[in-house]
Design a protein around this motif. Sequence first.
Motif, PDB file in Angstrom:
ATOM      1  N   ILE A  21       0.836  -1.207   0.000  1.00 15.74           N
ATOM      2  CA  ILE A  21       0.000   0.000   0.000  1.00 15.74           C
ATOM      3  C   ILE A  21       0.868   1.253   0.000  1.00 15.74           C
ATOM      4  O   ILE A  21       0.650   2.182  -0.771  1.00 15.74           O
ATOM      5  N   GLU A  22       1.830   1.276   0.903  1.00 16.65           N
ATOM      6  CA  GLU A  22       2.683   2.454   1.033  1.00 16.65           C
ATOM      7  C   GLU A  22       4.081   2.140   0.506  1.00 16.65           C
ATOM      8  O   GLU A  22       4.576   1.042   0.755  1.00 16.65           O
ATOM      9  N   PRO A  23       4.723   3.015  -0.152  1.00 17.90           N
ATOM     10  CA  PRO A  23       4.311   4.387  -0.424  1.00 17.90           C
ATOM     11  C   PRO A  23       3.461   4.551  -1.678  1.00 17.90           C
ATOM     12  O   PRO A  23       3.204   5.686  -2.077  1.00 17.90           O
ATOM     13  N   TYR A  24       3.004   3.421  -2.264  1.00 20.50           N
ATOM     14  CA  TYR A  24       2.274   3.505  -3.527  1.00 20.50           C
ATOM     15  C   TYR A  24       1.136   4.539  -3.489  1.00 20.50           C
ATOM     16  O   TYR A  24       1.002   5.370  -4.395  1.00 20.50           O
ATOM     17  N   VAL A  25       0.322   4.483  -2.414  1.00 21.99           N
ATOM     18  CA  VAL A  25      -0.826   5.395  -2.317  1.00 21.99           C
ATOM     19  C   VAL A  25      -0.364   6.854  -2.346  1.00 21.99           C
ATOM     20  O   VAL A  25      -0.933   7.697  -3.033  1.00 21.99           O
ATOM     21  N   TYR A  26       0.727   7.111  -1.611  1.00 23.39           N
ATOM     22  CA  TYR A  26       1.224   8.487  -1.541  1.00 23.39           C
ATOM     23  C   TYR A  26       1.792   8.939  -2.882  1.00 23.39           C
ATOM     24  O   TYR A  26       1.583  10.067  -3.319  1.00 23.39           O
ATOM     25  N   GLU A  27       2.536   8.028  -3.521  1.00 23.43           N
ATOM     26  CA  GLU A  27       3.135   8.378  -4.816  1.00 23.43           C
ATOM     27  C   GLU A  27       2.047   8.654  -5.852  1.00 23.43           C
ATOM     28  O   GLU A  27       2.124   9.606  -6.622  1.00 23.43           O
ATOM     29  N   TRP A  28       1.036   7.772  -5.843  1.00 25.52           N
ATOM     30  CA  TRP A  28      -0.067   7.926  -6.800  1.00 25.52           C
ATOM     31  C   TRP A  28      -0.748   9.276  -6.583  1.00 25.52           C
ATOM     32  O   TRP A  28      -1.029  10.020  -7.528  1.00 25.52           O
ATOM     33  N   THR A  29      -1.019   9.581  -5.324  1.00 27.34           N
ATOM     34  CA  THR A  29      -1.698  10.840  -4.985  1.00 27.34           C
ATOM     35  C   THR A  29      -0.862  12.036  -5.428  1.00 27.34           C
ATOM     36  O   THR A  29      -1.376  12.988  -6.024  1.00 27.34           O
ATOM     37  N   SER A  30       0.432  11.952  -5.159  1.00 29.57           N
ATOM     38  CA  SER A  30       1.325  13.036  -5.522  1.00 29.57           C
ATOM     39  C   SER A  30       1.365  13.225  -7.043  1.00 29.57           C
ATOM     40  O   SER A  30       1.296  14.339  -7.558  1.00 29.57           O
ATOM     41  N   SER A  88      -3.644  15.634  -2.449  1.00 29.11           N
ATOM     42  CA  SER A  88      -3.004  15.818  -1.149  1.00 29.11           C
ATOM     43  C   SER A  88      -3.140  14.532  -0.341  1.00 29.11           C
ATOM     44  O   SER A  88      -4.198  13.899  -0.346  1.00 29.11           O
ATOM     45  N   ILE A  89      -2.063  14.170   0.359  1.00 27.29           N
ATOM     46  CA  ILE A  89      -2.095  12.915   1.121  1.00 27.29           C
ATOM     47  C   ILE A  89      -2.837  13.085   2.437  1.00 27.29           C
ATOM     48  O   ILE A  89      -3.056  12.139   3.167  1.00 27.29           O
ATOM     49  N   SER A  90      -3.214  14.315   2.761  1.00 27.18           N
ATOM     50  CA  SER A  90      -4.048  14.513   3.937  1.00 27.18           C
ATOM     51  C   SER A  90      -5.061  15.598   3.639  1.00 27.18           C
ATOM     52  O   SER A  90      -4.726  16.768   3.579  1.00 27.18           O
ATOM     53  N   ALA A  91      -6.297  15.194   3.436  1.00 24.58           N
ATOM     54  CA  ALA A  91      -7.324  16.175   3.111  1.00 24.58           C
ATOM     55  C   ALA A  91      -7.833  16.854   4.367  1.00 24.58           C
ATOM     56  O   ALA A  91      -7.832  18.069   4.460  1.00 24.58           O
ATOM     57  N   GLU A  92      -8.256  16.060   5.347  1.00 25.67           N
ATOM     58  CA  GLU A  92      -8.845  16.676   6.540  1.00 25.67           C
ATOM     59  C   GLU A  92      -8.377  16.038   7.837  1.00 25.67           C
ATOM     60  O   GLU A  92      -8.694  16.528   8.902  1.00 25.67           O
ATOM     61  N   HIS A  93      -7.626  14.949   7.755  1.00 27.38           N
ATOM     62  CA  HIS A  93      -7.217  14.285   9.001  1.00 27.38           C
ATOM     63  C   HIS A  93      -5.926  14.862   9.579  1.00 27.38           C
ATOM     64  O   HIS A  93      -5.648  14.687  10.752  1.00 27.38           O
ATOM     65  N   GLY A  94      -5.110  15.487   8.753  1.00 27.61           N
ATOM     66  CA  GLY A  94      -3.824  15.998   9.221  1.00 27.61           C
ATOM     67  C   GLY A  94      -2.712  14.982   8.991  1.00 27.61           C
ATOM     68  O   GLY A  94      -2.943  13.879   8.485  1.00 27.61           O
ATOM     69  N   LEU A  95      -1.512  15.382   9.378  1.00 26.11           N
ATOM     70  CA  LEU A  95      -0.357  14.497   9.176  1.00 26.11           C
ATOM     71  C   LEU A  95      -0.072  13.684  10.429  1.00 26.11           C
ATOM     72  O   LEU A  95       0.155  12.479  10.372  1.00 26.11           O
ATOM     73  N   GLY A  96      -0.094  14.367  11.567  1.00 26.77           N
ATOM     74  CA  GLY A  96       0.104  13.683  12.841  1.00 26.77           C
ATOM     75  C   GLY A  96       1.372  12.872  12.851  1.00 26.77           C
ATOM     76  O   GLY A  96       2.410  13.260  12.300  1.00 26.77           O
ATOM     77  N   LEU A  97       1.268  11.721  13.470  1.00 29.26           N
ATOM     78  CA  LEU A  97       2.408  10.830  13.547  1.00 29.26           C
ATOM     79  C   LEU A  97       2.411   9.895  12.348  1.00 29.26           C
ATOM     80  O   LEU A  97       3.443   9.494  11.835  1.00 29.26           O
ATOM     81  N   MET A  98       1.192   9.564  11.892  1.00 25.86           N
ATOM     82  CA  MET A  98       1.044   8.585  10.822  1.00 25.86           C
ATOM     83  C   MET A  98       1.782   9.015   9.566  1.00 25.86           C
ATOM     84  O   MET A  98       2.436   8.217   8.921  1.00 25.86           O
TER      85      MET A  98
END
Lengths: 554, 281
Positions: A486-495, A500-510
């Motif tokens: 899943i990762e980093p594929y999801v992030y790369e695809w989004t980029s 944006s890899i965080s629409a409303e949840h924020g970056l936090g620790l995750m």
Amino acid sequence: MGRRRASQLLAGYRQFLVGRPTPSSHEQSISGSYWKLNTWRPCCMFRVSVGTPQASNYLNLGKTYAIKQRSFGSAATDIRRNPAFSKLNADDISYFRTILGERNVVEDEDRLSAANVDWMRKYQGSSKLLLLPKSSQEVSKILHHCNSRKLAVVPQGGNTGLVGGSVPVHDEVIINLALMDKIVSLDKINGILVCEGGCILENLSSFLENEGFIMPLDLGAKGSCQIGGNISTNAGGLRFVRYGSLHGTILGLEVVLANGTILDMLGTLRKDNTGYDLKHLFIGSEGSLGIVTKVSILTPPKLMSMNLAFLACKDFTSCQKLLLEAKRALGGVLSAFEFMDRHSMDLVLSHLDGVRSPLPSSLYNFYILVETTGSDETYDKTKLEAFLLRSMEEGLILDGVVAQDINQSSSFWRIREGISEASVKVGAVYKYDLSLPVDQFYGIVEEMRNRLGEAAKVVGYGHLGDGNLHLNIMTTRYDSDILAQIEPYVYEWTSKHKGSISAEHGLGLMKANKIHYSKSPETVQLMADIKKLLDPNLILNPYKKILDLFAICN
Amino acid sequence: MRKRGREEERERSEAKTGHQLVRARSGSEMKVMVAVKRVVDYAVKIRVKPDKSGVETSNVKMSMNPFCEIALEEALRIREAGAAAEVVAVSVGPAQCVDTLRTALAMGADRAVHVDAGAAPVLPLSVAKILKALVQVEQPGLLILGKQAIDDDCNQTGQMIAGLLRWPQGTFASKVVLDKEKQVATVEREVDGGIETLSLDLPAVITTDLRLNQPRYATLPNIMKAKSKVIKKVTPAELNVELKPDLEVVQVTEPPKRKAGVIVSSVDELIHKLKNEARIL
């Protein structure tokens, strides 16, 4: 009901619980003892209220079983403690007692463990101290002391976040604003509410509704989340499509900076172009620049007429066209445009009690919820029905139902809002909150489904009206092989698709070290400079949001 | 108002007027009439008017009474099972009742009748008289009503109309089975001791309880069809019914507010409070 739900939940959480075998007597004592589950809406599973008997009951679970710290999403366990931070000593504690009094300096293990873990039980810190200030001055004194002593701090609200932003990573001092829950004023002409940062969203909503206004934001965790936390995370939620972002509705803030300075930006004006509008820095800064202690927010009038339709579409293109048509035809009264795929529907129907499909004759590929809010029931309904019937004739909608009373509306919303709750019942869930251009919106869901095949159940839902997709990937247990797919594929695809890899949840620790997928190096550098300026000792919510900042600043 | 067994029912039904007329119709032509009331939505928190004359209804979401929804659903199921040919929805009240009737049509009723009684509340006996007059016009084989409306909780109209028509009645129905050939309705009711089963000769009055069925949603195709359905408007005067306020509401008040709880800090404090404030120890 609480008990049955709790034991069902427990079954779903077995995966988390490792260590000793489960004696059945323990199981009973657990299922009978904790979590009061009230209104079930997304995000808010357990109401972890710090410092209540409920919270300590909740911990029975933690005591009976060793909870393995999960680091799904992004790795968090390998973050080393920053040696620049001091460790708490007895003098610190007695100083805090002189400021806050005996009761609001909490060292009790049960209450601390509740505050050390997030609601999904994904992230767990090891803080030894929870502070409950009652005023901005107390927050200021705490931070002044922590800054001079280089004690790291984690600001905490309702602790309902999904990315591990509100819990300590190591031994940070937890500052929870739960006792700062007073409403300061309401301008009944302009609808401007001023309140303290610890006010619970739902309490603000009910206060306002009696006065003829509503909060411009509404989200699943409203029964627990605090407005200060909403602002610090720039929470989105269900009314976004109508009332927009907190960057628009927040008129002013009072923030305490890392060195204890109380920054009064608590304006109550709609328009104010004098200098830099610094309040925006703190909206969405996830507690890394300051602690929000007071809020001034513009609240829209409460409108009586609400209509809701639950619709079925054959493909994603129809959903997109329908959105465009809805914006054109419904204009100002459109208040929500939510989307879910058939897999989400299937998930809810098979995992939640008492939920029935509004369109039972068959399972459709996509479902849409369209809500209108206006001032004239008959007029709004006529308008909505005309739009729906036209869309049906054009083939954009295959079938649909229109709620005839509030009860029916709630049961339609229950389906959309129940997805998050149902997703954790499968076993393990990997959650992604992506902003994507609407034409790319569903592509990642299909790609992940192909990529993972039988190994996982992939569902896509979210706020189509805002281009915000919630991608949930469920497996029977957490597995690093799956995560690697899943990762980093999801992030790369989004980029790659300019999302944006965080629409409303924020970056936090995750997603602490994932900011570069969405922001340029120059932007991140400026953020680091700002952080350094406002919090030179980096004591505020360390290790999170922008891990790179941490590196850059050091 | 409980009747036991079929004997009593038969005695009563033989005495009634118009019975033979309806009986002569074959089942497939039978009409079912359903009364639906527009009330403050079930989910709305009720507020009492400051002058205590009633509850606030202006600017409040209004919907079909939930028991009436169940009544309508049952009528639709009877029609779909082939035991009736037509479902007619009826509402008595102000002009906005048309919205409630639109809902009924969108759920699947074939026709609707609106008795425009103006803004003043119409009390059960008047409603029963109006329904009686409509029954004489429409000649239904079955009249289904909700057991009560959630606004005034009267639970009187069904019984009164049965009395006025001298029709048998099955109140608080939790199950209804219609025998088309014998023209008999079997009604189950949840009573204290278990389930009571009544057998009613048609025409009859049935009032519905909560567990009878789960009402359907208004689907888009049905909303579309409803556009071409007719809502007939009549006045009480045209039905020769005089609206008389035979009851007077003296005062409506809110239940006493519950006091907020307190959190005690120790067992000793709790015991102290139980002894000295609650005085239960």
